[in-house]
Design a protein around this motif. Sequence first.
Motif, PDB file in Angstrom:
ATOM      1  N   HIS A  11       0.135  29.658-128.217  1.00 40.88           N
ATOM      2  CA  HIS A  11      -0.740  30.726-128.677  1.00 40.88           C
ATOM      3  C   HIS A  11      -0.569  30.936-130.178  1.00 40.88           C
ATOM      4  O   HIS A  11      -1.557  31.168-130.897  1.00 40.88           O
ATOM      5  CB  HIS A  11      -0.448  32.020-127.927  1.00 40.88           C
ATOM      6  CG  HIS A  11      -1.380  33.137-128.296  1.00 40.88           C
ATOM      7  ND1 HIS A  11      -2.671  33.212-127.833  1.00 40.88           N
ATOM      8  CD2 HIS A  11      -1.214  34.199-129.106  1.00 40.88           C
ATOM      9  CE1 HIS A  11      -3.259  34.278-128.328  1.00 40.88           C
ATOM     10  NE2 HIS A  11      -2.391  34.901-129.106  1.00 40.88           N
ATOM     11  N   PHE A  12       0.663  30.862-130.666  1.00 38.56           N
ATOM     12  CA  PHE A  12       0.907  31.002-132.107  1.00 38.56           C
ATOM     13  C   PHE A  12       0.190  29.897-132.883  1.00 38.56           C
ATOM     14  O   PHE A  12      -0.479  30.147-133.885  1.00 38.56           O
ATOM     15  CB  PHE A  12       2.412  30.975-132.373  1.00 38.56           C
ATOM     16  CG  PHE A  12       2.780  31.039-133.825  1.00 38.56           C
ATOM     17  CD1 PHE A  12       2.658  32.213-134.542  1.00 38.56           C
ATOM     18  CD2 PHE A  12       3.237  29.900-134.481  1.00 38.56           C
ATOM     19  CE1 PHE A  12       2.991  32.268-135.887  1.00 38.56           C
ATOM     20  CE2 PHE A  12       3.572  29.948-135.819  1.00 38.56           C
ATOM     21  CZ  PHE A  12       3.450  31.133-136.525  1.00 38.56           C
ATOM     22  N   LEU A  13       0.312  28.648-132.411  1.00 41.81           N
ATOM     23  CA  LEU A  13      -0.354  27.529-133.069  1.00 41.81           C
ATOM     24  C   LEU A  13      -1.868  27.664-132.984  1.00 41.81           C
ATOM     25  O   LEU A  13      -2.593  27.330-133.936  1.00 41.81           O
ATOM     26  CB  LEU A  13       0.104  26.208-132.447  1.00 41.81           C
ATOM     27  CG  LEU A  13       1.589  25.866-132.609  1.00 41.81           C
ATOM     28  CD1 LEU A  13       1.922  24.576-131.868  1.00 41.81           C
ATOM     29  CD2 LEU A  13       1.951  25.738-134.086  1.00 41.81           C
ATOM     30  N   TRP A  14      -2.362  28.152-131.847  1.00 36.94           N
ATOM     31  CA  TRP A  14      -3.805  28.343-131.684  1.00 36.94           C
ATOM     32  C   TRP A  14      -4.338  29.384-132.666  1.00 36.94           C
ATOM     33  O   TRP A  14      -5.415  29.208-133.259  1.00 36.94           O
ATOM     34  CB  TRP A  14      -4.100  28.759-130.248  1.00 36.94           C
ATOM     35  CG  TRP A  14      -5.538  29.093-129.998  1.00 36.94           C
ATOM     36  CD1 TRP A  14      -6.575  28.227-129.811  1.00 36.94           C
ATOM     37  CD2 TRP A  14      -6.109  30.410-129.929  1.00 36.94           C
ATOM     38  NE1 TRP A  14      -7.744  28.906-129.614  1.00 36.94           N
ATOM     39  CE2 TRP A  14      -7.497  30.244-129.689  1.00 36.94           C
ATOM     40  CE3 TRP A  14      -5.586  31.689-130.039  1.00 36.94           C
ATOM     41  CZ2 TRP A  14      -8.355  31.321-129.552  1.00 36.94           C
ATOM     42  CZ3 TRP A  14      -6.438  32.767-129.906  1.00 36.94           C
ATOM     43  CH2 TRP A  14      -7.806  32.577-129.673  1.00 36.94           C
ATOM     44  N   GLU A  15      -3.592  30.459-132.868  1.00 34.42           N
ATOM     45  CA  GLU A  15      -4.007  31.481-133.828  1.00 34.42           C
ATOM     46  C   GLU A  15      -4.030  30.917-135.243  1.00 34.42           C
ATOM     47  O   GLU A  15      -4.925  31.241-136.033  1.00 34.42           O
ATOM     48  CB  GLU A  15      -3.078  32.691-133.751  1.00 34.42           C
ATOM     49  CG  GLU A  15      -3.316  33.582-132.542  1.00 34.42           C
ATOM     50  CD  GLU A  15      -2.626  34.922-132.696  1.00 34.42           C
ATOM     51  OE1 GLU A  15      -1.417  34.916-133.010  1.00 34.42           O
ATOM     52  OE2 GLU A  15      -3.288  35.957-132.517  1.00 34.42           O
ATOM     53  N   LEU A  16      -3.047  30.083-135.594  1.00 38.69           N
ATOM     54  CA  LEU A  16      -3.031  29.473-136.922  1.00 38.69           C
ATOM     55  C   LEU A  16      -4.225  28.534-137.113  1.00 38.69           C
ATOM     56  O   LEU A  16      -4.857  28.524-138.183  1.00 38.69           O
ATOM     57  CB  LEU A  16      -1.719  28.709-137.136  1.00 38.69           C
ATOM     58  CG  LEU A  16      -0.451  29.553-137.305  1.00 38.69           C
ATOM     59  CD1 LEU A  16       0.744  28.643-137.576  1.00 38.69           C
ATOM     60  CD2 LEU A  16      -0.604  30.560-138.440  1.00 38.69           C
ATOM     61  N   GLN A  17      -4.538  27.746-136.087  1.00 36.09           N
ATOM     62  CA  GLN A  17      -5.685  26.834-136.192  1.00 36.09           C
ATOM     63  C   GLN A  17      -6.988  27.606-136.359  1.00 36.09           C
ATOM     64  O   GLN A  17      -7.853  27.228-137.161  1.00 36.09           O
ATOM     65  CB  GLN A  17      -5.751  25.943-134.959  1.00 36.09           C
ATOM     66  CG  GLN A  17      -4.596  24.947-134.854  1.00 36.09           C
ATOM     67  CD  GLN A  17      -4.588  24.220-133.522  1.00 36.09           C
ATOM     68  OE1 GLN A  17      -5.441  24.454-132.669  1.00 36.09           O
ATOM     69  NE2 GLN A  17      -3.618  23.331-133.334  1.00 36.09           N
ATOM     70  N   ARG A  18      -7.119  28.685-135.606  1.00 35.56           N
ATOM     71  CA  ARG A  18      -8.334  29.498-135.723  1.00 35.56           C
ATOM     72  C   ARG A  18      -8.423  30.131-137.107  1.00 35.56           C
ATOM     73  O   ARG A  18      -9.500  30.162-137.721  1.00 35.56           O
ATOM     74  CB  ARG A  18      -8.342  30.578-134.643  1.00 35.56           C
ATOM     75  CG  ARG A  18      -9.607  31.419-134.633  1.00 35.56           C
ATOM     76  CD  ARG A  18      -9.593  32.442-133.525  1.00 35.56           C
ATOM     77  NE  ARG A  18      -8.497  33.389-133.706  1.00 35.56           N
ATOM     78  CZ  ARG A  18      -8.322  34.459-132.927  1.00 35.56           C
ATOM     79  NH1 ARG A  18      -9.152  34.665-131.916  1.00 35.56           N
ATOM     80  NH2 ARG A  18      -7.322  35.277-133.144  1.00 35.56           N
ATOM     81  N   ALA A  19      -7.295  30.640-137.623  1.00 34.78           N
ATOM     82  CA  ALA A  19      -7.281  31.244-138.964  1.00 34.78           C
ATOM     83  C   ALA A  19      -7.613  30.203-140.039  1.00 34.78           C
ATOM     84  O   ALA A  19      -8.306  30.510-141.023  1.00 34.78           O
ATOM     85  CB  ALA A  19      -5.922  31.872-139.234  1.00 34.78           C
ATOM     86  N   GLU A  20      -7.154  28.964-139.860  1.00 38.73           N
ATOM     87  CA  GLU A  20      -7.448  27.911-140.831  1.00 38.73           C
ATOM     88  C   GLU A  20      -8.935  27.588-140.853  1.00 38.73           C
ATOM     89  O   GLU A  20      -9.542  27.428-141.934  1.00 38.73           O
ATOM     90  CB  GLU A  20      -6.648  26.656-140.501  1.00 38.73           C
ATOM     91  CG  GLU A  20      -6.855  25.517-141.480  1.00 38.73           C
ATOM     92  CD  GLU A  20      -6.048  24.283-141.140  1.00 38.73           C
ATOM     93  OE1 GLU A  20      -6.056  23.337-141.941  1.00 38.73           O
ATOM     94  OE2 GLU A  20      -5.412  24.279-140.055  1.00 38.73           O
ATOM     95  N   LEU A  21      -9.562  27.491-139.688  1.00 38.41           N
ATOM     96  CA  LEU A  21     -10.996  27.216-139.636  1.00 38.41           C
ATOM     97  C   LEU A  21     -11.797  28.326-140.297  1.00 38.41           C
ATOM     98  O   LEU A  21     -12.741  28.073-141.056  1.00 38.41           O
ATOM     99  CB  LEU A  21     -11.442  27.038-138.179  1.00 38.41           C
ATOM    100  CG  LEU A  21     -10.913  25.806-137.449  1.00 38.41           C
ATOM    101  CD1 LEU A  21     -11.338  25.832-135.981  1.00 38.41           C
ATOM    102  CD2 LEU A  21     -11.413  24.524-138.120  1.00 38.41           C
TER     103      LEU A  21
END
Length: 423
Positions: A11-21
């Motif tokens: 979930h932490f990695l998913w939030e970072l990926q979403r924030a990067e996009l």
Amino acid sequence: WLRHGRNPTCHFLWELQRAELVCHYELKKQSMEPAGCGGLWDNISCWAPAAVGEVVTLSCPPALIHLFGRQGNISRNCTEAGWSDVYPSLSTVCWSSDNKPNMLLFYSVVKTLYTLGHSLSLIALITSTIILCLFRRLHCTRNYIHVNLFVSFILRAVAVLVKDSVIFSHNENTDCSTQPSLVGCKVSLVMFNYFIMANFFWLLVEGLYLHTLLLVTYGYTHLAVYLTIGWGLPSVFLVVWVFCRIYLEDTGCWERNDIPTPWRVINWPIMASVIINFVLFISIIRILVQKLRCSDVGGNDQSQYRRLAKSTLLLIPLFGVNYMVFVYLVETESDGIEEYKILFDLVLGSFQGLMVAILYCFLNTEVQGELKLKWRSVSLKRYMWRDYRLHRGSISHNGTDNSTPFQRNSRAQSILQTETTSL
């Protein structure tokens, strides 16, 4: 309860990926960049373009806020040489506080204890349900209500164990590409909330039934009414909660409660059932005191109080009176009180099913009588079958049935006599 429906690391990695996009999308929308520092994604925060000498201040990244729960601000200076380093450092402002390891240990201990409690409760409740269903002489409205209460405890325990073992299971080799979808996570959360509400409402049904039994001499409430209260009312509140989630806070796995309305749709009916059950509990204790005084007029007061204390202790787990301790703190935000509430509700609540199964099935005199009768019947059949085989062996050995009469096993005769006397 179900948090994100993903492994915490995933979930932490998913939030970072979403924030990067989102960051790259916002930076591309910039028509032109000022002569200074260009937009930057530094793998954790998104920095908009800035002119030389400008100071850009951002709040802590949402991924870190959700992970550690700390609020703060970080800054960068735009210099002629480019962006400066982040100050103050992320570890100082947005990272874990000093007591985080202690909290992780606390939650680990709580999880171990309530897993043990739900596992023991599950075994005892399944056994109790089978016993009450198998013996026809135990079939009555009171035991039907007990069975439904046992089933609600079973579903609650299964939901907790499945949630911990499947949805929150994590290790260093977890494959984040195989994490459950948000649809499956939302369905799991809906079912989990339904089982929790149904369990509290069946505790309420137990209180209503016993209170009606003590007050109403003539009259009968159909079992369908209790079934509607126990299984029907929670579904109504749950449908309302789903609509509130869809139209008011359809975010993530519906695990966050930034808007209080959906959360209150679930928790306020539970609070109401606990309060009503506590009022019924006090009323039943008052009725029991009156009946004890009438039945022991001129008797020993110590005997009255002993019987009253026994009745009270038996009613506490059946009515869920233990939940009244923290019911007024259901919306508290105090960390110290919240820890005690978690320990009390999760740990002690996990053993409630075990206590209910022991008190209202295994220690029930009717159940014990049926089990003893069944054991005697099985023992009688076993000894009579052994005597029959011995008798057949004696006939085949002597070659005739006109030999000295075979003496029956004295123990089988004793069991047969006992069985006849019991019947």
